[in-house]
Design an enzyme around this catalytic site. Sequence first.
Site, short mmCIF file in Angstrom:
data_model
loop_
_atom_site.label_atom_id
_atom_site.label_comp_id
_atom_site.label_asym_id
_atom_site.label_seq_id
_atom_site.Cartn_x
_atom_site.Cartn_y
_atom_site.Cartn_z
N ASP A 45 -1.30 -5.05 -13.04
CA ASP A 45 -1.05 -3.96 -12.27
C ASP A 45 0.00 -3.15 -12.60
O ASP A 45 0.91 -3.55 -13.26
CB ASP A 45 -0.85 -4.33 -10.79
CG ASP A 45 -0.63 -3.32 -9.53
OD1 ASP A 45 -1.12 -2.40 -9.47
OD2 ASP A 45 0.55 -3.60 -8.95
N ASP B 25 1.27 -7.59 -7.50
CA ASP B 25 2.37 -7.79 -6.42
C ASP B 25 1.85 -7.96 -4.82
O ASP B 25 2.75 -7.96 -4.05
CB ASP B 25 3.37 -6.94 -6.71
CG ASP B 25 2.90 -5.33 -6.24
OD1 ASP B 25 3.38 -4.88 -5.55
OD2 ASP B 25 1.87 -4.89 -6.82
N ASP C 132 2.02 -0.20 -10.33
CA ASP C 132 3.19 0.06 -9.15
C ASP C 132 3.54 -1.38 -8.43
O ASP C 132 2.64 -2.07 -8.08
CB ASP C 132 2.82 0.89 -8.25
CG ASP C 132 2.17 2.60 -8.93
OD1 ASP C 132 2.42 2.58 -9.97
OD2 ASP C 132 2.01 3.20 -7.93
#
Length: 231
Positions: A14, A175, A16
């Site tokens: 990922d 995240d 961001d």
Amino acid sequence: MATVSLPCTAVLIDLDGTLVDCAPDIVEAANRMLADLGSPALPFGTVAGFIGRGVPNLVRRVLETAQLAPRVDATDAVAMFHRHYADTNGRLGSVFPGVEAGLAALRRQGYRLACVTNKPRALAVPLLALTGLSQYLEVLVAGDSIAQMKPDPEPLRHACNLLDVDAAQGVLVGDSAVDVAAARAAGIPVCLVRYGYAGPGGPAALGADALVDSLEALPALLTPARLAPAA
């Protein structure tokens, strides 16, 4: 979780909240959009909590929180946000500690690396270039690369296809709950970083297969996947 071993060939990562702390860029762009609409800025944490499901969702939630919906056209607001984000993208945020060292180690060990993000390509490409992270990545699947975005599993499968790797030999590193849901739908393991934008309860509450404090710790959790012999 320190004893977890995740067999894989491809590491799908990922953007961001995992590679780059983009929240300062995004929050600034959102609040500039609100200023254009004559509305006060929202708190940093409020806007940051909307990150992870793509720009249209973030803008919609910002408008709702600022009590501007439905009188403000969401399509116009998204265009306004993009205009500001093009200016702030990569200017206020920073690469998380350990990211470059972790990516370099993964490359040295022969893992195939792809970035899978819900951020539009027009924003993801310059951000990865500006931060110097594009040199480590073979493939980028952005939020508008195909019709689906995470938590749909198709972006993960598409990344593996571009890498010419069986989707079952991927592992997702992210995240948030969006990343966990995408990995579960794709049937692959998921490792979460302990920082980022996991929201209330933090990443430990999201049911990932592993947690790491930094991407530098990731290589120790991975083992090269072994292809099954041809029939």
